[in-house]
Design a protein around this motif. Structure first.
Motif, PDB file in Angstrom:
ATOM      1  N   GLY C 289       0.791  -1.115  -0.043  1.00 17.28           N
ATOM      2  CA  GLY C 289      -0.021   0.075   0.078  1.00 17.28           C
ATOM      3  C   GLY C 289       0.998   1.354  -0.199  1.00 17.28           C
ATOM      4  N   GLN C 298      -5.760   4.652   1.814  1.00 18.85           N
ATOM      5  CA  GLN C 298      -5.823   3.651   0.808  1.00 18.85           C
ATOM      6  C   GLN C 298      -5.074   2.333   1.192  1.00 18.85           C
ATOM      7  OE1 GLN C 298      -5.638   5.641  -3.103  1.00 18.85           O
ATOM      8  NE2 GLN C 298      -6.907   3.960  -3.579  1.00 18.85           N
ATOM      9  N   PHE C 302      -5.994  -1.170   2.220  1.00 17.77           N
ATOM     10  CA  PHE C 302      -5.440  -2.417   1.458  1.00 17.77           C
ATOM     11  C   PHE C 302      -4.813  -3.377   2.549  1.00 17.77           C
ATOM     12  CE2 PHE C 302      -2.440  -4.853  -0.932  1.00 17.77           C
ATOM     13  CZ  PHE C 302      -3.001  -4.785  -2.149  1.00 17.77           C
ATOM     14  N   LYS C 323      -6.493  -7.363  -7.076  1.00 20.40           N
ATOM     15  CA  LYS C 323      -7.683  -7.184  -7.527  1.00 20.40           C
ATOM     16  C   LYS C 323      -8.647  -7.940  -6.479  1.00 20.40           C
ATOM     17  CE  LYS C 323     -10.756  -8.603 -11.313  1.00 20.40           C
ATOM     18  NZ  LYS C 323     -10.757  -9.616 -12.329  1.00 20.40           N
ATOM     19  N   LEU C 326      -8.450  -5.470  -3.201  1.00 23.81           N
ATOM     20  CA  LEU C 326      -9.336  -3.898  -3.723  1.00 23.81           C
ATOM     21  C   LEU C 326     -10.905  -4.390  -3.608  1.00 23.81           C
ATOM     22  CD1 LEU C 326      -7.051  -2.513  -6.433  1.00 23.81           C
ATOM     23  CD2 LEU C 326      -7.021  -1.735  -3.947  1.00 23.81           C
ATOM     24  N   LYS C 327     -11.382  -5.438  -4.082  1.00 19.46           N
ATOM     25  CA  LYS C 327     -12.818  -5.642  -4.144  1.00 19.46           C
ATOM     26  C   LYS C 327     -13.307  -5.452  -2.728  1.00 19.46           C
ATOM     27  CE  LYS C 327     -16.049  -8.581  -6.249  1.00 19.46           C
ATOM     28  NZ  LYS C 327     -16.713  -9.132  -5.000  1.00 19.46           N
ATOM     29  N   SER C 330     -12.846  -2.295  -0.941  1.00 20.12           N
ATOM     30  CA  SER C 330     -14.246  -1.299  -1.286  1.00 20.12           C
ATOM     31  C   SER C 330     -15.287  -1.499  -0.982  1.00 20.12           C
ATOM     32  CB  SER C 330     -14.227  -1.496  -3.129  1.00 20.12           C
ATOM     33  OG  SER C 330     -14.703  -2.490  -3.478  1.00 20.12           O
TER      34      SER C 330
END
Lengths: 339, 339, 339, 339, 339, 339
Positions: C289, C298, C302, C323, C326-327, C330
């Motif tokens: 991160g 962020q 992460f 990915k 991050l999913k 989020s």
């Protein structure tokens, strides 16, 4: 102090993982039974304990004997012979799907054993505590006689006795149970059983819906006290289980002794790994507690922590040490890694 | 009553335990697919059910056929031939880690089958109910034709039909889905689908964030009623899933029939053992319910209990008996050991 | 950007399923250690990372090297030789039964390695970030020297350094730890550690009962800020774990950087599949991160999502992609099937 | 042509790998029995075959039924009920260590079934061939009656019958066997049995030491011819096994029919994977051969190749296709990869 | 008669199936060591046997103790403490690929035990036979002292002693071995060892290429006789192994006693399941034979059959009964199913 | 020296133990293919080797890449993309039951890759040896073009090339094979192939029945010499396999080089653990031998010992070290435990 227990030990065949019976291409193997489980627990606490039973003289029987020796149980009091080892099949439940048990225990060596095969004066000569559950007299008429003789012999020898009522509807009716068990109670020092057991085995009544997940502790206090009063038990104990689902139960234990009521702290067991043997581990924890702690509250806390831990361990038997039980009983349920 | 379902059955390869794909040194093997799962469920309820599909004539195909026969599915309507059996790889999620599916189903025998290979008049001659899901027409243009022909033939033969919309974004776009599926709806008696399916397959709109874990039942009532009205369905049904995590879901089912709305009791499935096939077991439960109970509420409760139980069982298919479903539907979710 | 980590990697032998040590007839095998776990995580994010260590030149050592190569770790900086690979035995806990670790790591190749075997100028020549944990200096006096030399060399080469305090009471006392580690801190850019680590390794004090399951975030804000101030760290970070049970933890992470405090969203990990390596995956997530996001929030999000996911994966190492992290970061923790 | 077989099917519990009973922590599960094995073999050849038996109406019984359906056996003639499914435990031998079988089959559903439960006129109405082994009458007095009634009914219906003598010393004495079986022989068209079976079941004598590993084929020729002559069999057949060790056997089969003797080619089975069911696969191969080939030599070769292949496959039942058997019978025993 | 053995027991970690170390994702677990294996064998023959050793007081140590208790070994003479349990990794060979052993046994509890921890007068008080192998003195200087003291104490107590030379090149040189072991021989009644052991441990010379697969029995006769003469042994014994491949060995055993030579029948072990512990099972068989049969030939035949059977059983220890050994020794190596 | 190989790598799914496809409830997972197997072998010898291929960019593809990295294969030349990874299903044979392979490899990423995706000048820039098998051009027309381009580029770059003819009847006809492969031969330095390959791929004829188990070495000498002469190969090599059964093969290898014929010693592989990849391990052994030994006999012996060992190891790839191969090549096939 040396303990003995008397009862059946079976071959347990359980489906791996979360499989149903119709999915299984292999069964996990262990050996267990109410009284054997108590003996193993006590040995795991560093005590001496023997199982009295009859086991067939074949390779499956030998594997069963070995499973007891493995954990230090004295197997020298076991008779060898008879036709077969009783079997039970277990499918472990998840969430709202309950565990299933299929019994195939008829005509087992111990169920067919005859009273004259057991010389309890000799078998109990080096023992100070005898524990039996209500499953043993339920196996057969002979088994009921053997149970009664064992209890009588124990009393003659001055041995303390404990009895876990453990009603099994698949083995007998409540009428049969009461006819057999009520006469045994006069030889019993400590009785263990929940409201259903008390009702079925001794004709006791108690309100409360055990499937609701909520329990009224006060009713248990009354029940245990009345049991002591009616039968002259030194103590009466029960577990209090709230069955939220197959994998989530509330759990505590209680003891009535010397006119006082002791209730353990409450455990939320989630997930349950294997609830079979939970009651037996409670009996073992209570017996250990009663013989090692002066404070009944300590005995009850030990029994509750011990039996809560059991339900996180696969198999019938409880593999925990005194140190581990005390750690949980002292309040550390955080599950932090021990390293 | 005999049921038939039409669709693809795949080889499922799943990682053991909680392993990720990159950790797996073996895959657990089973066979499943939306319509096959419905057929197996119905057979487990003691019904007669057949799967109509095409399966390659090799050893993997034979193992697939055997897996259907094992649970009593009539496999006599299955064509043998084609190049390959479709495959899907499954990695089961835990907590906030979602399950992953990798499809390798292109060019499967059923996806490449041609309409002229299926003589539905003959295939459906002994059948009273036909069930298909929206996955079947999505497989290929030929599959869409075959689906339409099956539905038409069913109607000509007076067979009741049910259709689970089941939109799969990896197989086609919503434009393609709507073009193919809307014309089929006039041959459908009972439709099954949630708000996303209705939107993608039929162009329906409904508010509500399904990832929030909270569902507005009233909106489903409206959606189902409007579906019935617009397409003339005898009934429309949906499951209501609240996805708290990969291992914890809320679950209920609902049915709109004869202008009335029926909503089942709510289940908290925790832990989920395997949520794949949950929707299919709902379809099967609903079909069984509609054909065995007069009261739609009973049918819905049966479908909800059946599909909740499915999610506690590993594999695509639901291995529960009518007795077990009724026991849960009647309110006993305590998970107490059955012995 | 290329990363290097320096430390011990061990053979991990864990009991399958929920078995206790005394029940195990097989052990699952993987290889792990704090710094190795960080290197694997970074490689799984698509980065280049090397492990610097010493591994015996036998088949067990080779299997260990292979396990690193499998996930793309650069193993060219590993020395081969020494007597043995360290071992740790792991028994995974459930509910209130904690996980148990039995170490058998004395006299491992890396613990017995000598400072002169490592030419850090050369080993770090192609590296921009060096990460070490407090376990490495705890292994032996030589290991402490090697750690110090690595940090010094890194600073001379202008390499960013991170240090996970990671106190291990079985390896040394807090007095020993402080004597060794405090002098290292001046070569450290980013420090990672919770209140216990700060206290044991650096002599820091902080109130709060970590076994209570409730954490006071404000205290962590102060602790991290003070750590930065006292030692001149660019940043200080910690995980905040609430241990409800062995299988249910609350989890979040926090970072103090440039005088500001950043706290991630909170995750409820239930069930935990394997909490070993949770801290290491946090370090790796944080390092990733800090080197890939401008916004510290962020970076923290992460690190929290990455390390929450780790605890749903068996083994020491974190097999998730950028990915996937991050999913979850989020906000999608619904665990819905990815298909 | 449709075949039926009548007999017991048991739950088989076998130790994994080369483990002895006392080492097993799990058992592999399959279901088998002489007549069930014949039915499965015939289905694997693409024929229709039904098993007539009685299986308990519980989950273990259902799993047993499913195992038959899986391979296409018609299970519609199976009675459900009774107390238990018979069990046998199997420990597979290696080299000079023999396989061990522990039976736990007393009081099984089929052994306790009564003659009036079976309406053979109806059960055999759609059948052209009936096969039974000598194990069925050995189970109980009722079973002996049921066997006799089945054979009589078959003859009245014009059904061809085959009978595999299969003496089991653990079930009855040779006196009992002869008393029960000799009267059955007049309803038998084809008899199968080796010299021990002929001696124990029918009182026949034949020299030759079967443990020596060397067999005198000429003696078998005489034995089979005399059996035909004495009892009026259409044909008599036997396998010729040379037991070099538990994992290495010589194998061939022979048939006496229409006064001529046919002996198959000889196979060296090394290693044997599972010799249980070898005899049953010989019966099934012979039955298939007799009903599909005009040349008795072809029938014998088919039976020999089929039963040699069985012994390379784990489990009781023979999973080979006609094509595979013919390929081996035609002489290709090279074992080259089929790709 | 009660036996004691003195030596190390290790955790054995073996790759499943035919996997190489670099392929293993799990290890099978058992516990074994030369002297422990002898004790287990004797218990399996129904004898009383104790192991004298030191085992760490942790969960791995407890699992080791349990594995001994499981088979009835008296574990009351075991000291608990020390740092670690020795480990050995095993990869089983096939065909021309040899089995590999990786030792990780340095600094084990028994290797670091001190002579003063063992009071042999007390430990051997209830024992009539003491068995040790040459591995024990090879572990450390202290171990060599402990071995010598045990042997001396045995002689003082009038206990019969047996010594399996068992040279291990990874533990010491032949010079070291001879310096330690030659002085021990005067306290030894029965020596066991092949030509390599005799050469390395005692400085004996004998021709013959043991890798050739052909052995000259006459040379063994001379060697054993000379050993007896030189050291005054009551008897000297050896196994004669012809190593054709990792899975095929020829096997026989021989004994020189009272000036006469006895050679067992020859066994062809193919396939070998696990040859580890073959020598120990020979020692145990010989000890049993010498104490139960008057005829030395019977003792030798028992030792040969016992140790041949061992090599068909997975794990270090020999799980056969006296009945099974006698059956093989009497000549039935046909491996026919026992049912 | 650095090697590259070009070809397909597949997911291999094999039934555990001796199970047939219809019995399997799980598949063992590994990844393999002719050229990948050669690359892994070379890396296990300590060499640098890269695989050139195309693998889909999904989790199954990543697992495949990881399996190559695990053993040190340079995966930086692998293209990621395409629809699917080819699959093959394997059922391992025993005795006279042959192994079965079911291919599901159509439309794999590499089969659908286009020539323009591969820039061989760049891909081969750091390579000195290129190896390809005849499977690669058989995959598709594009694959054939890619193969030819790779060979041409190699020759332009002065790279040594080897080509394993490896005819696969399931992929193309011999006419197609010859049309594609004969033009490639002029770019090949070393050819590998048995008589069937030579006949099918190049139109060569050779007598001799390979299923008979007896081989005429002289014919191979002629064949290899003529191949060299006709195509100008530097060398031509073949394995000589005598297929006695699925688990017992005779094995040797031969090389014709510089006008001379070299034949290795003969191995009896019994039992074979996994013969898949035997030919590839021979290729790898030969390539290693040719580049490391001056004496062609040594190269041949290395290739024979290496590929014999492979067949004792499960999986497609050969996990042996140079030291292990040399030990066997030097004559020690006794399989004695290495400890």
């Amino acid at each position: 102090m040396k303990y003995a227990t008397l009862g059946e030990i079976m071959l347990r065949l359980s489906t791996p993982g979360a499989q149903r019976f119709v999915q299984a291409k292999s069964f996990d193997v262990c050996y267990g039974g109410g009284e054997a489980n108590v003996a193993v627990s006590l040995c795991n606490y560093g005590e001496e304990a023997a199982l009295i039973t009859k086991i067939p003289d074949n390779d499956i029987g030998q594997a069963c004997v070995n499973s007891l020796r493995e954990f230090g149980v004295d197997t020298s009091k076991i008779l060898r012979g008879g036709k077969r080892l009783g079997i039970y099949f277990l499918e472990t439940g998840y969430s709202m799907r309950p565990s299933q048990v299929v019994y195939d225990r008829a005509d087992s060596a111990i169920a067919q054993a005859k009273p004259e095969e057991f010389d309890f004066k000799k078998l109990l000569a080096d023992v100070q505590w005898l524990h039996i559950s209500g499953i043993t007299p339920a196996l057969s008429e002979n088994s009921a006689k053997i149970t009664l003789e064992a209890l009588k012999a124990a009393k003659e020898l001055g041995i303390t006795t404990s009895f876990d009522l453990n009603f099994r509807a698949k083995l007998w009716t409540k009428e049969q149970a009461q006819a057999a068990m009520i006469p045994m109670m006069k030889f019993v020092d400590y009785v263990i059983g929940n409201e259903e057991d008390a009702q079925n085995c001794l004709g006791f009544q108690m309100d409360g819906d055990v499937t609701s997940g909520k329990l009224d502790v006060a009713k248990y206090e009354i029940m245990l006290a009345e049991l002591c009063k009616k039968y002259g038990f030194k103590g009466a104990a029960t577990s209090l289980r709230e069955s939220h689902s197959a994998t989530w139960n509330g759990w505590s234990t209680a003891l009535s002794i010397n006119g006082k009521f002791y209730h353990s702290k409450h455990y939320d067991i989630n997930p349950i790994v294997d609830r079979v043997g939970g009651g037996d581990s409670f009996s073992a924890g209570l017996i250990y507690g009663l013989t090692h702690f002066d404070d009944p509250q300590q005995a009850v806390e030990f029994s509750a922590a011990a039996s809560a831990l059991k339900q996180t361990i696969p198999g019938d038997t409880n593999h925990v040490t005194v140190k581990e039980v005390l750690k949980l009983a002292s309040g550390d349920a955080s599950g932090r890694v021990q390293r």
